[in-house]
Design an enzyme around this catalytic site. Sequence first.
Site, PDB file in Angstrom:
ATOM      1  N   GLU A   1      -5.440  -5.010  10.789  1.00 39.43           N
ATOM      2  CA  GLU A   1      -4.441  -3.947  10.972  1.00 39.43           C
ATOM      3  C   GLU A   1      -4.756  -3.186  12.254  1.00 39.43           C
ATOM      4  O   GLU A   1      -5.574  -2.247  12.229  1.00 39.43           O
ATOM      5  CB  GLU A   1      -4.478  -2.981   9.787  1.00 39.43           C
ATOM      6  CG  GLU A   1      -4.190  -3.629   8.456  1.00 39.43           C
ATOM      7  CD  GLU A   1      -3.641  -2.626   7.464  1.00 39.43           C
ATOM      8  OE1 GLU A   1      -2.488  -2.790   7.067  1.00 39.43           O
ATOM      9  OE2 GLU A   1      -4.337  -1.672   7.110  1.00 39.43           O
TER      10      GLU A   1
ATOM     11  N   GLY B   1       2.210   2.458  10.791  1.00 36.93           N
ATOM     12  CA  GLY B   1       3.137   3.571  10.612  1.00 36.93           C
ATOM     13  C   GLY B   1       3.807   4.016  11.895  1.00 36.93           C
ATOM     14  O   GLY B   1       4.401   5.095  11.949  1.00 36.93           O
TER      15      GLY B   1
ATOM     16  N   HIS C   1      -9.631   0.994   4.993  1.00 34.70           N
ATOM     17  CA  HIS C   1      -8.347   1.255   5.645  1.00 34.70           C
ATOM     18  C   HIS C   1      -8.556   2.227   6.809  1.00 34.70           C
ATOM     19  O   HIS C   1      -9.369   3.143   6.723  1.00 34.70           O
ATOM     20  CB  HIS C   1      -7.344   1.825   4.638  1.00 34.70           C
ATOM     21  CG  HIS C   1      -5.953   1.839   5.188  1.00 34.70           C
ATOM     22  ND1 HIS C   1      -5.515   2.826   6.039  1.00 34.70           N
ATOM     23  CD2 HIS C   1      -4.930   0.968   5.053  1.00 34.70           C
ATOM     24  CE1 HIS C   1      -4.270   2.554   6.386  1.00 34.70           C
ATOM     25  NE2 HIS C   1      -3.889   1.430   5.800  1.00 34.70           N
TER      26      HIS C   1
ATOM     27  N   SER D   1       3.315  -1.895  10.421  1.00 35.22           N
ATOM     28  CA  SER D   1       4.765  -1.873  10.639  1.00 35.22           C
ATOM     29  C   SER D   1       5.431  -3.213  10.329  1.00 35.22           C
ATOM     30  O   SER D   1       6.350  -3.636  11.034  1.00 35.22           O
ATOM     31  CB  SER D   1       5.094  -1.419  12.067  1.00 35.22           C
ATOM     32  OG  SER D   1       4.637  -0.096  12.275  1.00 35.22           O
TER      33      SER D   1
ATOM     34  N   GLY E   1       2.749  -1.013   4.347  1.00 35.27           N
ATOM     35  CA  GLY E   1       2.753   0.400   3.979  1.00 35.27           C
ATOM     36  C   GLY E   1       4.178   0.869   3.696  1.00 35.27           C
ATOM     37  O   GLY E   1       4.724   0.642   2.615  1.00 35.27           O
ATOM     38  N   GLY E   2       4.786   1.498   4.706  1.00 37.35           N
ATOM     39  CA  GLY E   2       6.102   2.137   4.531  1.00 37.35           C
ATOM     40  C   GLY E   2       7.136   1.270   3.837  1.00 37.35           C
ATOM     41  O   GLY E   2       7.828   1.735   2.916  1.00 37.35           O
TER      42      GLY E   2
ATOM     43  N   GLU F   1      -6.905   4.659   7.825  1.00 41.32           N
ATOM     44  CA  GLU F   1      -6.676   6.080   7.523  1.00 41.32           C
ATOM     45  C   GLU F   1      -7.907   6.701   6.887  1.00 41.32           C
ATOM     46  O   GLU F   1      -8.081   7.921   6.915  1.00 41.32           O
ATOM     47  CB  GLU F   1      -5.429   6.227   6.639  1.00 41.32           C
ATOM     48  CG  GLU F   1      -4.162   6.037   7.465  1.00 41.32           C
ATOM     49  CD  GLU F   1      -2.970   5.506   6.711  1.00 41.32           C
ATOM     50  OE1 GLU F   1      -2.951   5.547   5.468  1.00 41.32           O
ATOM     51  OE2 GLU F   1      -2.036   5.018   7.388  1.00 41.32           O
TER      52      GLU F   1
ATOM     53  N   ASN G   1       0.867  -1.188   0.000  1.00 40.08           N
ATOM     54  CA  ASN G   1       0.000   0.000   0.000  1.00 40.08           C
ATOM     55  C   ASN G   1       0.900   1.234   0.000  1.00 40.08           C
ATOM     56  O   ASN G   1       1.462   1.591   1.024  1.00 40.08           O
ATOM     57  CB  ASN G   1      -0.900  -0.045   1.244  1.00 40.08           C
ATOM     58  CG  ASN G   1      -1.728   1.218   1.408  1.00 40.08           C
ATOM     59  OD1 ASN G   1      -1.769   2.068   0.501  1.00 40.08           O
ATOM     60  ND2 ASN G   1      -2.388   1.351   2.546  1.00 40.08           N
ATOM     61  N   TRP G   2       1.021   1.863  -1.175  1.00 44.03           N
ATOM     62  CA  TRP G   2       1.952   2.989  -1.310  1.00 44.03           C
ATOM     63  C   TRP G   2       1.391   4.271  -0.702  1.00 44.03           C
ATOM     64  O   TRP G   2       2.106   5.272  -0.630  1.00 44.03           O
ATOM     65  CB  TRP G   2       2.277   3.220  -2.788  1.00 44.03           C
ATOM     66  CG  TRP G   2       2.982   2.084  -3.468  1.00 44.03           C
ATOM     67  CD1 TRP G   2       3.413   0.907  -2.903  1.00 44.03           C
ATOM     68  CD2 TRP G   2       3.348   2.007  -4.858  1.00 44.03           C
ATOM     69  NE1 TRP G   2       4.015   0.116  -3.839  1.00 44.03           N
ATOM     70  CE2 TRP G   2       3.988   0.768  -5.063  1.00 44.03           C
ATOM     71  CE3 TRP G   2       3.180   2.854  -5.950  1.00 44.03           C
ATOM     72  CZ2 TRP G   2       4.471   0.374  -6.308  1.00 44.03           C
ATOM     73  CZ3 TRP G   2       3.654   2.472  -7.197  1.00 44.03           C
ATOM     74  CH2 TRP G   2       4.306   1.239  -7.376  1.00 44.03           C
ATOM     75  N   LYS G   3       0.128   4.267  -0.315  1.00 41.54           N
ATOM     76  CA  LYS G   3      -0.517   5.461   0.257  1.00 41.54           C
ATOM     77  C   LYS G   3      -0.285   6.653  -0.680  1.00 41.54           C
ATOM     78  O   LYS G   3      -0.253   6.481  -1.889  1.00 41.54           O
ATOM     79  CB  LYS G   3      -0.017   5.693   1.679  1.00 41.54           C
ATOM     80  CG  LYS G   3      -0.200   4.428   2.531  1.00 41.54           C
ATOM     81  CD  LYS G   3      -0.024   4.632   3.992  1.00 41.54           C
ATOM     82  CE  LYS G   3      -0.237   3.289   4.696  1.00 41.54           C
ATOM     83  NZ  LYS G   3      -0.136   3.379   6.139  1.00 41.54           N
TER      84      LYS G   3
HETATM   85  P1  PGA Z   1       2.705   0.458   7.681  1.00 47.72           P
HETATM   86  O1  PGA Z   1       1.236   0.601   7.043  1.00 47.72           O
HETATM   87  O2  PGA Z   1       3.289  -0.816   7.145  1.00 47.72           O
HETATM   88  O3  PGA Z   1       3.443   1.679   7.222  1.00 47.72           O
HETATM   89  O4  PGA Z   1       2.514   0.410   9.156  1.00 47.72           O
HETATM   90  C1  PGA Z   1       0.405  -0.515   6.913  1.00 47.72           C
HETATM   91  C2  PGA Z   1      -0.911  -0.116   6.270  1.00 47.72           C
HETATM   92  O5  PGA Z   1      -1.390   0.986   6.530  1.00 47.72           O
HETATM   93  O6  PGA Z   1      -1.486  -0.903   5.494  1.00 47.72           O
END
Ligand code: PGA
Length: 261
Positions: free
Chosen positions: A176, A182, A101, A222, A243-244, A103, A13-15
């Site tokens: 999640e 994050g 998600h 994470s 994500g990251g 976010e 997930n590149w956000k």
């Molecule tokens: P993260 O994000 O790996 O940066 O914690 C995970 C996600 O939001 O899917």
Amino acid sequence: MIAMTRTPIVGGNWKMHTDAVTARSLAGDVARGRAEAAGPPVDVVLFPPAPWLLPAAEAVDGSPVEIGAQDVSEHREGAHTGEVSATMIRSAGAAWAIVGHSERRHGLGESPERVGQKLAEALGHGLHLVLCVGELESERTEGRTEAVVAAQLDAALDAADAGSDATPENLVIAYEPVWAIGTGKTAGPEEAQEVHAFIRSRLAERYSAGFAERIRLQYGGSVKPGNAADLGAAPDVDGFLVGGASLKADDFLAIVAAAHG
Ligand code: PGA
């Protein structure tokens, strides 16, 4: 529950990161890495920002890597400024979308009902979905993790069942924990396993034992090359939503390679 082999699935997930050039090269690097990879099979889906769906799909063409959108509209078409429909996503060469998600739930106030409408609309148009669920830190502290996860699952799946059928092939659930996204804090393998086993038993009650055995449950929050193998070894963890660490091809490929534990 009878142990069976599920092919793990790892999403990147590149956000809201990358530009037209870096998105294309990152997708190409992941596609090349997976095309050359040895080892047991792992399904891989990249979730670039919406403007890069088409170039990312072109960059992975001919490889085993698939593309998905980070969100999808609950509407079919019409006067919905800024929204992206399921058919547009498919037309751009993507087969997947993420819904729910954290976010979007917590950052943008998306309600459980709206997440359900998105799920139903997208499944009805042939997209495959990653449905995210997870508790806030305060909810975990209060001992409400299972209740929160159950309510999020029920709200989304009730809507989906009313419209079109969710199957273990077109649906993935990503657990999640919001406090792990994050933040560098990760659920330990035992913590993740506990919630994954709960989700699987809930799906067995709702659908059938066979459905629950076949559906893939991702862990997200994470995930890094250094913790992926321990998490992936948990019996009910069938891959990750990353994500990251998905923004660096080498890190992401190392996580994919560790998905079997
Ligand atoms: P993260 O994000 O790996 O940066 O914690 C995970 C996600 O939001 O899917």
